[in-house]
Write a protein that holds these residues in place. Structure first.
Motif, mmCIF file in Angstrom:
data_model
loop_
_atom_site.group_PDB
_atom_site.id
_atom_site.type_symbol
_atom_site.label_atom_id
_atom_site.label_comp_id
_atom_site.label_asym_id
_atom_site.label_seq_id
_atom_site.Cartn_x
_atom_site.Cartn_y
_atom_site.Cartn_z
ATOM 1 N N VAL B 168 99.344 15.539 15.838
ATOM 2 C CA VAL B 168 99.934 16.535 14.946
ATOM 3 C C VAL B 168 101.236 16.016 14.343
ATOM 4 O O VAL B 168 101.489 16.171 13.153
ATOM 5 C CB VAL B 168 100.164 17.838 15.720
ATOM 6 N N GLU B 169 102.051 15.358 15.203
ATOM 7 C CA GLU B 169 103.304 14.802 14.669
ATOM 8 C C GLU B 169 103.008 13.797 13.563
ATOM 9 O O GLU B 169 103.682 13.748 12.549
ATOM 10 C CB GLU B 169 104.090 14.097 15.777
ATOM 11 N N VAL B 170 101.954 12.990 13.809
ATOM 12 C CA VAL B 170 101.611 11.968 12.820
ATOM 13 C C VAL B 170 101.110 12.615 11.532
ATOM 14 O O VAL B 170 101.345 12.125 10.437
ATOM 15 C CB VAL B 170 100.538 11.015 13.397
ATOM 16 N N LEU B 171 100.397 13.749 11.685
ATOM 17 C CA LEU B 171 99.700 14.307 10.529
ATOM 18 C C LEU B 171 100.469 15.384 9.779
ATOM 19 O O LEU B 171 100.168 15.644 8.622
ATOM 20 C CB LEU B 171 98.344 14.875 10.964
ATOM 21 N N VAL B 172 101.411 16.065 10.416
ATOM 22 C CA VAL B 172 102.096 17.122 9.667
ATOM 23 C C VAL B 172 103.617 16.955 9.616
ATOM 24 O O VAL B 172 104.305 17.808 9.098
ATOM 25 C CB VAL B 172 101.762 18.544 10.208
ATOM 26 N N GLY B 173 104.151 15.863 10.125
ATOM 27 C CA GLY B 173 105.596 15.662 10.057
ATOM 28 C C GLY B 173 106.058 15.384 8.632
ATOM 29 O O GLY B 173 105.268 15.360 7.695
ATOM 30 N N GLU B 174 107.376 15.159 8.482
ATOM 31 C CA GLU B 174 107.937 14.875 7.157
ATOM 32 C C GLU B 174 107.345 13.595 6.569
ATOM 33 O O GLU B 174 107.040 13.510 5.390
ATOM 34 C CB GLU B 174 109.456 14.730 7.264
ATOM 35 N N LYS B 175 107.189 12.595 7.444
ATOM 36 C CA LYS B 175 106.648 11.326 6.990
ATOM 37 C C LYS B 175 105.207 11.510 6.518
ATOM 38 O O LYS B 175 104.788 10.939 5.508
ATOM 39 C CB LYS B 175 106.707 10.318 8.142
ATOM 40 N N ALA B 176 104.448 12.344 7.273
ATOM 41 C CA ALA B 176 103.063 12.615 6.886
ATOM 42 C C ALA B 176 103.028 13.306 5.532
ATOM 43 O O ALA B 176 102.163 13.028 4.704
ATOM 44 C CB ALA B 176 102.384 13.482 7.939
ATOM 45 N N ASN B 177 103.978 14.207 5.302
ATOM 46 C CA ASN B 177 104.037 14.866 3.992
ATOM 47 C C ASN B 177 104.241 13.842 2.884
ATOM 48 O O ASN B 177 103.645 13.943 1.818
ATOM 49 C CB ASN B 177 105.198 15.864 3.956
ATOM 50 N N ALA B 178 105.111 12.862 3.161
ATOM 51 C CA ALA B 178 105.367 11.829 2.152
ATOM 52 C C ALA B 178 104.101 11.044 1.864
ATOM 53 O O ALA B 178 103.772 10.768 0.705
ATOM 54 C CB ALA B 178 106.478 10.897 2.632
ATOM 55 N N ILE B 179 103.372 10.694 2.938
ATOM 56 C CA ILE B 179 102.113 9.958 2.734
ATOM 57 C C ILE B 179 101.134 10.810 1.954
ATOM 58 O O ILE B 179 100.512 10.361 0.987
ATOM 59 C CB ILE B 179 101.489 9.559 4.097
ATOM 60 N N ARG B 180 101.026 12.086 2.360
ATOM 61 C CA ARG B 180 100.043 12.948 1.714
ATOM 62 C C ARG B 180 100.369 13.123 0.231
ATOM 63 O O ARG B 180 99.498 13.000 -0.630
ATOM 64 C CB ARG B 180 99.985 14.300 2.415
ATOM 65 N N ASP B 181 101.638 13.384 -0.053
ATOM 66 C CA ASP B 181 102.008 13.570 -1.451
ATOM 67 C C ASP B 181 101.719 12.314 -2.270
ATOM 68 O O ASP B 181 101.288 12.391 -3.421
ATOM 69 C CB ASP B 181 103.500 13.930 -1.557
ATOM 70 N N SER B 182 101.953 11.142 -1.650
ATOM 71 C CA SER B 182 101.708 9.898 -2.382
ATOM 72 C C SER B 182 100.222 9.711 -2.636
ATOM 73 O O SER B 182 99.813 9.296 -3.721
ATOM 74 C CB SER B 182 102.263 8.703 -1.608
ATOM 75 N N ILE B 183 99.403 10.031 -1.607
ATOM 76 C CA ILE B 183 97.950 9.896 -1.780
ATOM 77 C C ILE B 183 97.466 10.854 -2.855
ATOM 78 O O ILE B 183 96.651 10.505 -3.710
ATOM 79 C CB ILE B 183 97.222 10.146 -0.444
ATOM 80 N N ILE B 184 98.008 12.084 -2.823
ATOM 81 C CA ILE B 184 97.572 13.067 -3.812
ATOM 82 C C ILE B 184 98.005 12.627 -5.206
ATOM 83 O O ILE B 184 97.295 12.827 -6.196
ATOM 84 C CB ILE B 184 98.099 14.467 -3.441
#
Lengths: 282, 275
Positions: B168-184
């Protein structure tokens, strides 16, 4: 070219496997067998003319290249497109004697597929509704501790839904396809209003698929600039999709690095501070 | 100390890989596929039927995400179920909180990365290989997509299992948000590229002079303004109707049928075909 009982049954089976909640699983069913290009290959193999199947399937695939079903909303039904639309188009093209590579043949395939694909969404909702029965039975069984019956609910009983909503419609449409194609030819001339509208709908429909995707990824107005960035790369600068993805990936990495810097204000400030110290030492 | 066997995990993954949407309904979506995927795990970890039933019912709450990327969630809950069987403080709320919390973000990643980017690119390559009716493109797509997706989903599942609750930390943390936004962001660009490459909406509207010469060729004029602008405009209209007017895709399609009909009547659209 005609379709006999066995061929119609094979196409019906493929329809069961390939539809959106399909029995082939999502990866092999919906996203492989359900894609019109693959459907074209299968129909070509079944009906004995692979090049024609591929050519018509490829033309249809272009329309549905962005076909997705986020959140269970469908804009077109893949089983109808690939296993009713393409076979009927093949029947028609061979009965009129068109060259499958000609624009007329491909245009007919697209409008045929778009029509049955749109009408076929009824089949999608039909399957999903019948599945509700199995799921309610399944929930009762689980509550009673009959856990193994979950497999029955998830992988066996849906066959009944699919026989009703995929196999039978596909079988009938394909088996009586020659008659239907004749009717279409007689009553709907291609330069008539109805066919012109159909063709036009065929070219407008992919916009819905892309818009559904866009709805998933756009959260703020400025995201449209990203969309138009990609659009411009391909429309004005004539990159292909791989090129577009590489440019996009590059910008995604830049974006990620910037976001990561912003996440560590303390560390970043410390680093700048350290840099200042170094200068003083010199 | 209970440890899940490789066999149970493989069976669980196979159940998810094949069965996540075989019994789809608008009400439950992937719920039953999820329960099927958890069954081998639960059967191995708990001995009595009562316990198994209770734990299975944990997963009877609604679940729906992008299933390819979503296999990581099944892996995570397999890991958490193992932790729970070993007496760690994991309850139904924790598990379902994680499932509900990951559904949305993963659907965003999956839709933009898998169906928005990967599929159109693979299909685009396959179409390029299909010239003259060659089956090469279709075969290429069948092999690359199926083998690739199987391996990716398997990797995601076992990665999720390895990380368990920590995922969960890997998938919903701030860093994960950055990855997700970049992928999107990448996905949004490719969707723009797909619009330009594969949607081809053109007008046939022309204003003719008295001697039959063309005064205004609307499509040519539009191309001078911005190439393929009509395709973009139609996508934006559809997006507006779908997300701002909250119309269903079927209604939007019916609107497009009406637009096409009127457009053909007015001579705005003309596919220019004949028998």
């Amino acid at each position: 070219m005609t379709i006999n009982v066995v061929q119609a049954a094979i196409l019906g089976l493929c329809a069961c496997l390939s539809s959106m909640p399909g029995l082939g699983g999502t990866t092999f069913g919906n996203y492989t067998l359900g894609r019109p290009l693959i459907g074209g290959l299968v129909c070509g193999l079944v009906l004995g003319n692979v090049p024609m199947g591929i050519m018509l399937g490829a033309a249809v695939q272009i329309v549905y290249i962005a076909l997705v079903t986020p959140g269970g909303t469908v804009s077109a039904d893949v089983r109808s497109i690939s296993y009713i639309g393409i076979p009927l188009a093949m029947l028609y093209v061979s009965s009129v004697g068109l060259d499958p590579a000609a624009a007329e043949a491909q245009g007919f395939a697209v409008s045929m597929a778009a029509t049955v694909g749109t009408v076929g969404t009824v089949l999608f909702y039909g399957t999903a509704t019948i599945n509700l029965i199995w799921q309610h039975m399944g929930l009762e069984w689980v509550k009673k501790g009959q856990l193994k019956k979950l497999y029955l609910v998830d992988m066996v009983l849906p066959w009944i839904s699919h026989i009703l909503c995929s196999f039978i419609p596909t079988f009938i449409m394909c088996y009586f396809g020659s008659n239907m194609v004749q009717l279409i030819k007689d009553y709907l001339p291609m330069d008539g209003l109805a066919m012109k509208t159909l063709f036009t709908v065929g070219s407008l429909l992919p916009a819905v698929g892309v818009a559904i995707l866009l709805k998933q990824v756009v959260s703020k107005p400025v995201d449209f600039l990203t969309f138009f960035f990609g659009f411009t790369l391909c429309a004005c600068m004539h990159l292909n999709l791989i090129g577009c993805a590489i440019v996009g990936g590059f910008f995604a990495i830049i974006n990620y690095n910037i976001r990561c810097l912003a996440l560590r204000p303390a560390a970043a400030t410390a680093a700048i501070g350290a840099g200042d110290d170094d200068e003083e030492d010199i | 100390m209970k440890k899940l066997s490789k066999k149970a995990l493989n069976k669980s993954f196979r159940n998810w890989f094949y069965g996540h949407l075989t019994c789809f309904s608008q009400e439950h979506m992937q719920t039953f596929g999820y329960m099927c995927a958890m069954l081998p795990i639960i059967q191995e970890l708990y001995d009595t039927n009562e316990e198994q039933t209770e734990k299975t019912l944990t997963y009877s709450t609604f679940f729906n995400t992008e299933p390819q990327v979503g296999s990581i969630v099944v892996g995570i809950t397999a890991g958490m179920e193992e932790a729970r069987a070993n007496g760690e403080p994991v309850d139904d709320e924790t598990i379902n909180g994680i499932r509900a919390g990951l559904m949305g973000p993963l659907a965003g990643i999956g839709d933009s990365l898998v169906v928005g980017t990967l599929l159109p690119i693979l299909l685009g390559i396959a179409l390029g290989l299909s010239g003259g009716g060659s089956p090469l493109g279709a075969i290429f797509y069948i092999l690359v997509w199926n083998i690739g997706m199987f391996l990716i989903m398997r990797f995601m599942y076992f990665k999720g299992y390895e990380l368990g609750g920590k995922a969960v930390e890997v998938l919903v943390g701030e860093k994960a948000n950055a990855i997700r936004d970049s992928i999107i962001m990448l996905g949004t660009m490719v969707i723009g590229g797909v619009t330009a490459s594969w949607i081809n909406i053109t007008t046939s509207f022309q204003m003719l002079g008295s001697d039959g010469s063309v005064i205004v060729d609307l499509q040519k004029t539009l191309n001078d303004v911005y190439p393929s602008i009509l395709s973009a405009v139609f996508v934006l209209i559809c997006w507006y109707l779908l997300s701002k007017k909250r119309l269903s895709p079927v209604v939007v399609m019916l609107i497009l049928v009406a637009v096409a009909f009127v457009g053909v009547l007015l001579g705005f659209f003309n596919p220019g075909l004949s028998y």
